[in-house]
Design a protein around this motif. Sequence first.
Motif, short mmCIF file in Angstrom:
data_model
loop_
_atom_site.label_atom_id
_atom_site.label_comp_id
_atom_site.label_asym_id
_atom_site.label_seq_id
_atom_site.Cartn_x
_atom_site.Cartn_y
_atom_site.Cartn_z
N THR A 1 0.71 -1.26 0.12
CA THR A 1 -0.07 0.01 0.04
C THR A 1 0.76 1.33 0.02
OG1 THR A 1 -1.87 -1.17 1.16
CG2 THR A 1 -1.63 1.44 1.34
N MET A 2 1.94 1.34 0.93
CA MET A 2 2.70 2.47 0.93
C MET A 2 3.46 2.77 -0.29
SD MET A 2 4.98 3.62 4.22
CE MET A 2 3.84 3.41 5.53
N LYS A 3 3.97 1.44 -0.92
CA LYS A 3 4.64 1.94 -2.03
C LYS A 3 3.98 2.18 -3.19
CE LYS A 3 8.39 -1.48 -0.81
NZ LYS A 3 9.28 -2.70 -0.87
N CYS A 4 2.59 1.76 -3.42
CA CYS A 4 2.15 2.24 -4.25
C CYS A 4 1.61 3.69 -4.07
CB CYS A 4 0.45 1.54 -4.25
SG CYS A 4 0.59 -0.22 -5.08
N ILE A 5 1.44 4.20 -2.86
CA ILE A 5 1.11 5.80 -2.48
C ILE A 5 2.34 6.42 -3.16
CG2 ILE A 5 0.85 7.29 -1.01
CD1 ILE A 5 -0.76 5.16 0.64
N VAL A 6 3.50 6.07 -2.70
CA VAL A 6 4.57 7.08 -3.16
C VAL A 6 5.11 6.65 -4.56
CG1 VAL A 6 5.40 7.00 -0.61
CG2 VAL A 6 6.42 5.34 -2.18
N GLY A 7 4.50 5.72 -5.22
CA GLY A 7 4.77 5.49 -6.75
C GLY A 7 5.97 4.43 -6.86
N LEU A 8 6.35 3.65 -5.93
CA LEU A 8 7.43 2.60 -6.09
C LEU A 8 6.88 1.61 -6.66
CD1 LEU A 8 9.49 3.10 -3.03
CD2 LEU A 8 10.09 3.68 -5.32
N LEU A 9 5.60 1.25 -6.67
CA LEU A 9 4.78 0.13 -7.02
C LEU A 9 3.60 0.78 -8.23
CD1 LEU A 9 4.16 -2.64 -4.52
CD2 LEU A 9 5.80 -2.66 -6.41
N ARG A 10 3.43 0.27 -9.29
CA ARG A 10 2.38 0.89 -10.22
C ARG A 10 0.89 0.10 -9.34
NH1 ARG A 10 3.35 0.24 -16.47
NH2 ARG A 10 4.77 1.75 -15.95
N LYS A 11 -0.14 0.99 -9.45
CA LYS A 11 -1.28 0.34 -8.86
C LYS A 11 -2.04 -0.11 -10.07
CE LYS A 11 -3.82 4.70 -9.36
NZ LYS A 11 -2.68 5.63 -9.90
N THR A 12 -2.69 -1.27 -9.62
CA THR A 12 -3.59 -1.91 -10.75
C THR A 12 -4.98 -1.14 -10.95
OG1 THR A 12 -3.08 -4.11 -9.93
CG2 THR A 12 -5.03 -3.87 -11.16
N ALA A 13 -5.32 -0.36 -10.02
CA ALA A 13 -6.83 0.22 -10.17
C ALA A 13 -6.93 1.34 -8.89
CB ALA A 13 -8.00 -0.59 -10.14
N GLY A 14 -7.46 2.23 -9.10
CA GLY A 14 -7.95 3.29 -7.95
C GLY A 14 -7.07 4.64 -8.15
N GLU A 15 -7.36 5.43 -7.01
CA GLU A 15 -7.04 6.75 -7.39
C GLU A 15 -6.39 7.24 -6.02
OE1 GLU A 15 -9.14 11.22 -8.44
OE2 GLU A 15 -9.91 10.16 -6.74
N ILE A 16 -5.13 7.80 -6.08
CA ILE A 16 -4.48 8.35 -4.97
C ILE A 16 -4.05 9.96 -5.18
CG2 ILE A 16 -2.17 8.34 -3.43
CD1 ILE A 16 -2.13 5.31 -4.62
N LEU A 17 -4.67 10.57 -4.15
CA LEU A 17 -4.38 12.13 -4.22
C LEU A 17 -3.28 12.48 -3.08
CD1 LEU A 17 -7.70 13.33 -5.21
CD2 LEU A 17 -5.72 13.05 -6.87
N ILE A 18 -2.32 13.23 -3.37
CA ILE A 18 -1.58 14.02 -2.17
C ILE A 18 -1.72 15.44 -2.39
CG2 ILE A 18 0.87 14.08 -1.25
CD1 ILE A 18 1.57 11.26 -2.22
N GLY A 19 -2.03 16.05 -1.31
CA GLY A 19 -2.55 17.58 -1.48
C GLY A 19 -3.40 17.96 -2.31
N GLY A 20 -4.22 17.03 -2.90
CA GLY A 20 -5.20 17.47 -3.97
C GLY A 20 -4.72 17.10 -5.48
N HIS A 21 -3.24 16.66 -5.61
CA HIS A 21 -2.50 16.45 -6.81
C HIS A 21 -2.44 14.83 -6.90
CE1 HIS A 21 -1.20 20.50 -6.76
NE2 HIS A 21 -0.85 20.19 -5.63
N ASP A 22 -2.38 14.27 -8.02
CA ASP A 22 -1.92 12.89 -8.30
C ASP A 22 -0.77 12.70 -7.73
OD1 ASP A 22 -2.79 10.45 -10.34
OD2 ASP A 22 -0.77 10.89 -10.75
N HIS A 23 -0.91 11.23 -7.20
CA HIS A 23 0.46 11.02 -6.44
C HIS A 23 1.72 10.83 -7.28
CE1 HIS A 23 0.55 6.62 -7.29
NE2 HIS A 23 -0.49 6.97 -8.21
N LEU A 24 1.64 10.77 -8.73
CA LEU A 24 2.78 10.70 -9.36
C LEU A 24 3.29 11.98 -10.01
CD1 LEU A 24 1.86 7.19 -11.30
CD2 LEU A 24 3.15 7.47 -9.14
N SER A 25 2.67 13.07 -9.70
CA SER A 25 2.99 14.38 -10.29
C SER A 25 4.06 15.01 -9.28
CB SER A 25 1.73 15.26 -10.03
OG SER A 25 1.42 15.61 -8.85
#
Length: 238
Positions: free
Chosen positions: A43-67
């Motif tokens: 879960t943590m690695k998906c959030i920070v972008g070290l693993l590619r998620k299969t589905a779902g949306e992750i926002l950090i400070g309103g921005h896409d987590h990979l931005s």
Amino acid sequence: MLEVNGLIKKYGKQNAVNDISFRLEGGEVVGLLGPNGAGKSTTMKCIVGLLRKTAGEILIGGHDHLSVAAKKLFSYIPETPNVYDLLTVKEHMQFIAQAYKVDNWKDKADQWMELYDLTDKKDKLGRDLSKGMRQKVSICCALLPDPQLLFFDEPMIGLDPKAIKNTKKIFKELKERGKTILVSTHLIDSVETIADRIMIMKDGNIIGNDTLSSLKSQFSATDDSSLEDLFLELTKDE
């Protein structure tokens, strides 16, 4: 500060993380607990972008987590600290400072290195550091940019008692400054006294997400039961 909606991570046909959703607010310390294989690190690695998620949306400070905008807001301390073999401790700090454009970084770096007893190790190469020292360097590098959101994956493993005490103190200070912290750990005692909220994972699902007192009342634990008792009750095999 963090929104996770419908996160799924599959390995083949196996779900490592099974359609989970949660939010983290500013000024909140959240403990992420679960047995081995529960999906915490995934879960943590998906959030920070070290693993590619299969589905779902992750926002950090309103921005896409990979931005880039999202990446400027958080720091991640992995379970296994990664340092550069041919950079000294001080050069690690300089590298992070330049990458994040940290002003007056030398004074800040000296402050963190002193707190973690690294001052006399500042000219040591990464390859010559013990695991505990690498962990300290990793934490110092994460704290240097003063991020809004911090992800700690098993932060206490490898640290000596003084460093553990200082890390808990830092958590409290960061929380008071409105920072958000997600701590994934097996060491239940280390989060029981510092976490505002507990999330418990099992088999890729979040099976509990609330304050410790609320979790106790929800799952009929006695008032004097510990977080460890509650954790073992919730994660036991049926």
